[in-house]
Write an enzyme that holds these catalytic residues in place. Structure first.
Site, PDB file in Angstrom:
ATOM      1  N   ASP A 142       9.376  40.718  32.883  1.00  0.00           N
ATOM      2  CA  ASP A 142       8.966  42.121  32.832  1.00  0.00           C
ATOM      3  C   ASP A 142       9.826  42.939  31.874  1.00  0.00           C
ATOM      4  O   ASP A 142       9.413  44.009  31.433  1.00  0.00           O
ATOM      5  CB  ASP A 142       9.038  42.746  34.222  1.00  0.00           C
ATOM      6  CG  ASP A 142       8.342  41.905  35.279  1.00  0.00           C
ATOM      7  OD1 ASP A 142       7.272  41.356  34.968  1.00  0.00           O
ATOM      8  OD2 ASP A 142       8.876  41.788  36.395  1.00  0.00           O
ATOM      9  N   GLU A 237      -0.793  44.626  34.681  1.00  0.00           N
ATOM     10  CA  GLU A 237      -1.289  44.487  36.049  1.00  0.00           C
ATOM     11  C   GLU A 237      -1.043  45.717  36.916  1.00  0.00           C
ATOM     12  O   GLU A 237      -1.751  45.946  37.898  1.00  0.00           O
ATOM     13  CB  GLU A 237      -0.640  43.269  36.718  1.00  0.00           C
ATOM     14  CG  GLU A 237       0.876  43.370  36.849  1.00  0.00           C
ATOM     15  CD  GLU A 237       1.517  42.127  37.461  1.00  0.00           C
ATOM     16  OE1 GLU A 237       0.769  41.223  37.882  1.00  0.00           O
ATOM     17  OE2 GLU A 237       2.766  42.065  37.508  1.00  0.00           O
TER      18      GLU A 237
END
Length: 384
Positions: A142, A237
Site C-alpha cells: 500500500d 479498492e
C-alpha cells in the site's frame, strides 16, 4: 551495551514480494560482517507464542535462493492481536508475556521486524513491555507507512497492476468495451495512481480524491467523440460509492473485506451511458510473484542497514528510504504518520496534465490552463 551474538528476524502482516530478499541481506550482513547468528522466527509473533518457539537458523548458504522468491520463507500472519488473542474456547487472552518469553527462550539479543504500520505498532508495544531490542524494516504494497518514500513490496505490486492494464488495452479495443481494473491499496491510492499513469489508464479513481459519476461518464463520451472505441479505468479498492459508502464483502467467517467497487462502477457506467463493461479484480495477485529489481534493491539495502542499526545500538528505529538513500527514523514517528496520496502530489498533477480523468473536474492551476470538462446529464448509449 550488551554484546550482540544472536539476532532474530520475523515477517508480520500481509506478505509481499521482497521479504525474502530482506531476509537474505540481513543474514549476509549479520554473519558475514559481524559474525552473529541469525534466527528466523516462523509465523511472526505466533511462532514466539509456540512452545517450543518455531524458528529456523540461517546460514549464508541457506539464503542463496531467496533473492528472487516471492512471499516469505518464514511465513506470516495478519490475524490474532497478541494483546487480545482469540483462544480455542472463544476467550480473548493477552499473550504478550508468552511472546516475550519466547524471545528470551531463543536467547535473542535483538529482533528485526519486517512489517507495515499495524504490525510495527504491535511489535513496538511488545518491545517496550518486554524491554526487547527492536529494529524495523518497512514493507507494505500500500506504501502508506509514514517517514519513508517507499516500502518493500510496493514496486512489484505496481508492476503487476501495470502489466494487467497493458493486457486489458488489447482485449478492450477488440470488443469495444470499458475495462475496469480494481486494485489493492487498503485506504490509500498509491498503487492505482502509479499504475494508472504507467499503464495508460483513461480514468484513475483513488479514495483521496472525491469523484462524480457524471464526470466519469462525460470522460468516456469525450473519448468516444475522439474516435476511441474503448476505455481503461483503474480504481483503488477503498474508493467509496458516489454517496460515500465503502464497498465491502463479508466471508463465511464474518470477516469484512474491501472489494466490489469495480462492479459498482461497471453497473453505474453501463446504466449511465450504455457502455459494455468488464471488471478485473487483481486481489492477491499483487502480493505474489517474483519481486521486481527495485524491490530487491530496496529490500537488500534495508536489510543491510537494519543490521548496522543493531551494531550501533540504535534500537526502536526503522530504516527508511529518503532522498535516494537509507536513513533511520524512530518507529514511533513512522507509525504515527499515515501516508495517503496528497491531492497536490506531483503524480496527481502529472495524471491531470496527461488528460487522465481523476473523477472530478480538473482545476486550471493543476492542468496548466486546461478548462474543466463540461458535465451533462445525458444517458444516451455510446459505442465505447
Amino acid at each position: 551495551m550488551t554484546e550482540i551474538t544472536r539476532i532474530g528476524i520475523l515477517t508480520s502482516g500481509g506478505d509481499c514480494a521482497g521479504l525474502n530478499a530482506a531476509i537474505r541481506a540481513v543474514t549476509h550482513r549479520a554473519i558475514g560482517t559481524y559474525g552473529w547468528e541469525v534466527i528466523g522466527i516462523c509465523r511472526a509473533t505466533q511462532g514466539l507464542m509456540s512452545r517450543p518457539p518455531e524458528y529456523m537458523s540461517f546460514t549464508i548458504q541457506d539464503t542463496y535462493p531467496l533473492l528472487t522468491m516471492g512471499g516469505t520463507v518464514l511465513g506470516t500472519t495478519n490475524k490474532g492481536n497478541p494483546f487480545a488473542f482469540p483462544m480455542a474456547d472463544g476467550r480473548l487472552c493477552d499473550r504478550t508475556d508468552d511472546i516475550i518469553a519466547g524471545y528470551h527462550q531463543l536467547e535473542l539479543d535483538a529482533l528485526i521486524g519486517i512489517g507495515g504500520d499495524g504490525s510495527l505498532a504491535i511489535l513496538r508495544q511488545l518491545a517496550q513491555r518486554g524491554n526487547l531490542k527492536l529494529v524495523a524494516i518497512p514493507k507494505t504494497i500500500d506504501n502508506d507507512l509514514g517517514s519513508t518514500e517507499i516500502a518493500v513490496g510496493f514496486d512489484t505490486a505496481v508492476n503487476i497492476a501495470t502489466e494487467a492494464l497493458d493486457r486489458l488495452h488489447f482485449t478492450a479495443a477488440s470488443h469495444s468495451r470499458v475495462m475496469i481494473l480494481e486494485v489493492m491499496g487498503r485506504d490509500a491510492g498509491h498503487i492505482a495512481l502509479s499504475a494508472g499513469i504507467a499503464g495508460g489508464a483513461d480514468i484513475i479513481l483513488i479514495p483521496e480524491i472525491p469523484y462524480s459519476l457524471d464526470v466519469v461518464c462525460e470522460q468516456l463520451r469525450q473519448l468516444q467523440a475522439q474516435g476511441r472505441n474503448f476505455a481503461i479505468v483503474i480504481v483503488a479498492e477503498a474508493v467509496c460509492t458516489e454517496t460515500g459508502e465503502k464497498v465491502t464483502q463479508t466471508n463465511r467467517l464474518g470477516q469484512c473485506r474491501l472489494g466490489g467497487i469495480g462492479q459498482y462502477l461497471a453497473d453505474a457506467i453501463a446504466t449511465g451511458i450504455g457502455a459494455e463493461t468488464r471488471v478485473t479484480v487483481l486481489g492477491h495477485v499483487q502480493r505474489g510473484g517474483i519481486p521486481s529489481p527495485r524491490d530487491r534493491l530496496i529490500a537488500t539495502a534495508f536489510g543491510v542497514a537494519a543490521v548496522d542499526l543493531i551494531a550501533q545500538g540504535r534500537f526502536d528505529h526503522m530504516v527508511s528510504w529518503q532522498h535516494r538513500q537509507v536513513v533511520s527514523v524512530p518507529i514511533a514517528d513512522a507509525i504515527a504518520q499515515y501516508r495517503a496520496v496528497d491531492p497536490t502530489d506531483t503524480l496527481v498533477k502529472t495524471a491531470q496534465a496527461m488528460g487522465i480523468c481523476l473523477g472530478n473536474p480538473p482545476t486550471p492551476c493543476l492542468t496548466h490552463g486546461v478548462s474543466p470538462v463540461s458535465v451533462t446529464a445525458k444517458h444516451d448509449r455510446v459505442n465505447i
